[in-house]
Each structure stands twice: as structure tokens, then as C-alpha cells.
Design an enzyme around this catalytic site. Structure first.
Site, PDB file in Angstrom:
ATOM      1  N   ASP A  67       0.859  -1.185   0.000  1.00  0.00           N
ATOM      2  CA  ASP A  67       0.000   0.000   0.000  1.00  0.00           C
ATOM      3  C   ASP A  67       0.890   1.228   0.000  1.00  0.00           C
ATOM      4  O   ASP A  67       1.946   1.245   0.629  1.00  0.00           O
ATOM      5  CB  ASP A  67      -0.958  -0.006   1.192  1.00  0.00           C
ATOM      6  CG  ASP A  67      -0.244  -0.039   2.544  1.00  0.00           C
ATOM      7  OD1 ASP A  67       0.041   1.044   3.093  1.00  0.00           O
ATOM      8  OD2 ASP A  67       0.018  -1.142   3.049  1.00  0.00           O
ATOM      9  N   GLU A  77      -8.528   4.150  11.749  1.00  0.00           N
ATOM     10  CA  GLU A  77      -7.487   3.836  12.727  1.00  0.00           C
ATOM     11  C   GLU A  77      -7.218   5.044  13.602  1.00  0.00           C
ATOM     12  O   GLU A  77      -7.995   5.996  13.625  1.00  0.00           O
ATOM     13  CB  GLU A  77      -6.214   3.394  12.005  1.00  0.00           C
ATOM     14  CG  GLU A  77      -5.694   4.431  11.002  1.00  0.00           C
ATOM     15  CD  GLU A  77      -4.371   4.025  10.368  1.00  0.00           C
ATOM     16  OE1 GLU A  77      -3.360   3.973  11.104  1.00  0.00           O
ATOM     17  OE2 GLU A  77      -4.349   3.767   9.144  1.00  0.00           O
ATOM     18  N   ASP A  92      -9.997   3.141   5.576  1.00  0.00           N
ATOM     19  CA  ASP A  92      -8.883   3.087   6.523  1.00  0.00           C
ATOM     20  C   ASP A  92      -9.322   3.818   7.781  1.00  0.00           C
ATOM     21  O   ASP A  92      -9.350   5.049   7.823  1.00  0.00           O
ATOM     22  CB  ASP A  92      -7.658   3.742   5.881  1.00  0.00           C
ATOM     23  CG  ASP A  92      -6.453   3.805   6.811  1.00  0.00           C
ATOM     24  OD1 ASP A  92      -6.563   3.357   7.973  1.00  0.00           O
ATOM     25  OD2 ASP A  92      -5.410   4.324   6.376  1.00  0.00           O
TER      26      ASP A  92
END
Length: 270
Positions: free
Chosen positions: A69, A160, A158
Site C-alpha cells: 500500500d 485507525e 482506513d
């Protein structure tokens, strides 16, 4: 009198010097907050989870397929080098919040495709700035879409640690679950695909209360820099992808897909 004045002068000078030093000491210990837009997948993993053995276990296929990534931090990526090293899939940061688009997106997204990889894009969530639906729309409109061409993976949320402030973005656990659901529902409505959820078990437990309601629909990409995947967030019996290091060759973030290349292709095909 002269002695008194001298002592006063020396004391005043000492106090002035101390006043100058105190702000420096405070700034040295202050948390350095990055600029908005610079967040990338997994940037909080080492600071919060560290690197080492993972507790618990999960199902891992005998064959793992290597992936990477990337974000604007990598700039122009040497895709041929990665391909020759065995990397077969990639995810590229497309957006963050509703205020940032990856300046290296075109080279990274088309470059990985042109070298032969199956690729997709991800969105770095900032639940404290706008709604989940607004961020899903921004993502889809700026590189996060999906097409049934056999080479495009579904988009990734994503979600987090917050690099800019409070770990859980100032939300309650119920509020965070609601925000995530808002994003995932809008992404599904816009693309016809269930987005992949990228997270770390410790963050998920802290910020969603280890909510188990997304495991039946959304593939899991788990972050854990260790020799084993370890415990997964609630609701997921297995992981689809595993970000296992931030210090791999060519680009730092390397990942295993939980299966052979045919399974990567199956995810791309829906």
C-alpha cells in the site's frame, strides 16, 4: 547599595534566561501533530501496538499473495521493481476526509495497473471533520470507484488512530459505529460493492467497543506488525488481508492476501 543593585541585576538576568528556556522545554516534549492530508495507512500501528509476537490465532491459507500500500509519501513508485520481487496487488491512497486528494495518485494507480497488478484505492477516514456519507462520496468521486474489469479491487475504509488529535476522533463507541456504517452504506450504494475495512484490533476495541456487526459483509484488512496475525476484531472469523510490516523492500508497507492470486482476482470480480 552597589552590592544590592548588582544582586538584583543578576537575579533578574537569571529569571529572564529561565523564562526563555521554559517554552523550549515545553515544545520539546509536545506531541508533533502532522499536517492535514499527510496521514497514511498504518501510521499509528508502531506507536500503539509496537512490533512483535501477536496473541491469539486465526485462519491463514497455505499460500499468501504479496501486496503493498502506498500514498503520496512514496511519490513515483518503482512498480516494475515491486512486480519483479513478487508483489501482485496494491492499494493506493486516494483521499482523506473531504479536503485532500493524493498528489501522486495517477502515477501510483495507473502504474501498478500497467505493470500487471490488481489494484484498488483507499480512503483515510477523519470522522471528526464530516459525515461518513460525505467522505464516501468524496472518495468515490476522486479515485475510489470500482469497475468490473477483473483488475480493480473494492475501495478500503482506513479507520485507525487519529494522527491529528483524540484517538477516537471525539466520538463515543456508538457514535463511531454509526459513522462507519454511514460510510459503508453510502459506498455500497454508489459502487455496488462492500468496502474493505482496514483497522487494528486494539483501535477497533477501544473506539467501537469491539463491534461485531460488519464481519458478515465487509472484508477485513488487519494491521499487526508481528510474525502472526493475532486476534481479530469481533465479527470477523478470518482476515482477507494483513499488513504485516512497515519496513518492507522498495516501499515500507507490505501485506499478505490470505490466499493465492485467484482469491485476489475473486475479490476484484466481486
Amino acid at each position: 547599595m552597589r552590592v544590592h543593585r548588582s544582586g538584583t541585576t543578576l537575579a533578574g538576568a537569571a529569571l529572564a534566561a529561565l523564562a526563555l528556556l521554559l517554552p523550549l522545554a515545553g515544545s520539546a516534549g509536545a506531541r508533533q501533530v502532522p499536517a492535514r492530508g499527510t496521514a497514511s495507512m498504518g501510521m499509528g500501528v508502531l506507536a500503539h501496538d509496537g512490533r512483535g509476537d501477536a496473541s491469539g490465532g486465526t485462519s491463514v491459507q497455505a499460500v499468501q499473495t504479496e501486496g503493498v500500500d502506498v500514498s503520496s509519501h512514496q511519490g513515483n513508485v518503482a512498480w516494475s521493481t515491486l512486480w519483479n520481487s513478487g508483489v501482485r496487488w496494491a492499494y493506493v491512497k486516494a483521499t482523506e476526509g473531504t479536503y485532500y486528494k493524493n498528489t501522486s495518485f495517477t502515477q501510483q494507480y495507473t502504474g501498478s495497473y500497467n505493470v500487471g497488478m490488481i489494484r484498488g484505492s483507499y480512503h483515510f477516514a477523519t470522522p471528526d471533520t464530516t459525515t461518513g456519507a460525505a467522505q464516501a462520496d468524496y472518495f468515490v468521486d476522486n479515485g475510489g470507484g470500482w469497475s468490473r474489469d477483473g483488475r480493480t479491487l473494492p475501495g478500503v475504509l482506513d479507520i485507525e488512530w487519529n494522527p491529528y488529535g483524540a484517538t477516537c476522533y471525539g466520538k463515543t463507541q456508538a457514535g463511531m459505529v454509526s459513522w462507519i456504517r454511514d460510510f459503508l452504506n453510502r459506498y455500497k450504494a454508489r459502487t455496488g460493492r462492500d468496502a474493505v475495512v482496514y483497522t487494528a484490533t486494539s483501535w477497533w476495541t477501544q473506539c467501537t467497543g469491539n463491534y461485531s456487526g460488519f464481519g458478515a459483509t465487509n472484508p477485513l484488512w488487519v494491521a499487526r506488525y508481528a510474525s502472526a496475525v493475532g486476534e481479530l476484531p469481533a465479527g470477523w472469523a478470518y482476515h482477507t488481508m494483513w499488513q504485516y510490516t512497515s519496513s518492507g523492500p522498495t516501499v515500507g508497507d507490505h501485506n499478505h492476501f490470505n490466499g493465492d492470486l485467484s482469491r485476489v482476482q475473486a475479490l476484484a470480480n466481486g
